[in-house]
Write an enzyme that holds these catalytic residues in place. Sequence first.
Site, PDB file in Angstrom:
ATOM      1  N   ASP A  42      -8.864   4.241  -2.960  1.00  0.00           N
ATOM      2  CA  ASP A  42      -9.761   4.089  -1.808  1.00  0.00           C
ATOM      3  C   ASP A  42     -10.946   5.037  -1.891  1.00  0.00           C
ATOM      4  O   ASP A  42     -10.768   6.250  -2.074  1.00  0.00           O
ATOM      5  CB  ASP A  42      -9.007   4.382  -0.508  1.00  0.00           C
ATOM      6  CG  ASP A  42      -8.096   3.249  -0.097  1.00  0.00           C
ATOM      7  OD1 ASP A  42      -8.571   2.099  -0.038  1.00  0.00           O
ATOM      8  OD2 ASP A  42      -6.912   3.511   0.175  1.00  0.00           O
ATOM      9  N   ASP A 184      -3.430  -4.764   2.725  1.00  0.00           N
ATOM     10  CA  ASP A 184      -3.470  -3.299   2.707  1.00  0.00           C
ATOM     11  C   ASP A 184      -3.317  -2.779   4.125  1.00  0.00           C
ATOM     12  O   ASP A 184      -4.107  -3.123   5.010  1.00  0.00           O
ATOM     13  CB  ASP A 184      -4.823  -2.849   2.120  1.00  0.00           C
ATOM     14  CG  ASP A 184      -4.964  -1.330   2.067  1.00  0.00           C
ATOM     15  OD1 ASP A 184      -3.983  -0.620   2.332  1.00  0.00           O
ATOM     16  OD2 ASP A 184      -6.078  -0.867   1.757  1.00  0.00           O
ATOM     17  N   SER A 207       1.901   5.318   2.321  1.00  0.00           N
ATOM     18  CA  SER A 207       2.911   6.205   2.897  1.00  0.00           C
ATOM     19  C   SER A 207       4.328   5.787   2.542  1.00  0.00           C
ATOM     20  O   SER A 207       5.211   6.636   2.392  1.00  0.00           O
ATOM     21  CB  SER A 207       2.760   6.246   4.422  1.00  0.00           C
ATOM     22  OG  SER A 207       1.496   6.752   4.790  1.00  0.00           O
TER      23      SER A 207
END
Length: 227
Positions: A42, A184, A207
Site C-alpha cells: 500500500d 481488500d 491484520s
Amino acid sequence: MPWSEWIRTVEVEPSLYAADFAHLGEQVDILLRTGARIFHFDIGDGHFVPPVTIGPVVLQSISEQIHKMEGVIDCHLMTETPEKHFEAVAAAGGDSVTVHIEACEDLPAVVHAAREQELHVGMAFKPETSPAHAAQTALSAGVDTVLCMSIEPGYSGQDFMPEAFERIRTVRAMLPRHIPVQVDGGIGAENIRYVHEAGATLLVAGSAIFSREDLPRAYRRLVQALA
C-alpha cells in the site's frame, strides 16, 4: 507474465502495510517459504487517504528478495495523480499498480502510462462508488484487475463491511472471467471463504496475518478456510 499465471486458482495476498517493519525482510521470507506468492504493498500519499504509508524506498528493499522466490508485488496506490509514481514503483521492483477510479479523471491515459513502465494495472473503487459504474469503467479502460474495497481505504485493521458481498457479486457478474476481482479490507478466517464464493480470487489480508505471532500458521489458516 499475466495475472492468470500469478494466480493459483485463488491467492491470499499478505498486506505488508500491517507488517512489523523492524523485521520486514524476515517476515517476507517466512511467508514466501510458507507459500505466499503475491504481496500487497500500500502506498498512501496523505491526500487521497489521510495517512502517508510506505513508498518506493521500502519497496526496493524487499523486491529482489520476493522476486528471487518467484513472488510478485502488487502495489495499491491510494494517491492523487497515481501516474506520477509509476516510474519510481517500476524502478523499485513493483510488478503491478492498482489505481483508484476516484483519483483518475482519464483512466485510459493512466492505464497507458502504467503499461509504458511495463506494469500490470488494476482499478480500485471505494465503498461509496457504484460497482456497476466501476465494472463498466474498468472494461472501457482495459485494466487487468478490479479491486473492490471492503473498508474505507487508508488504515489497516478495520472491520469488513458486510455490504461488500453484494458489490463483489455485481462486479464479478459484469466482468469477463479473465479479469480477476480482488478484495481488500477486514478479511480473516471467519469471512474469507464467503468473499471468495462471492467472486473474488485475490484476497488481501493484513491484520489477520501480521497481528499473529505465528505467521505461517496465520497464513495457512486463511488458505485452509478457502478449501
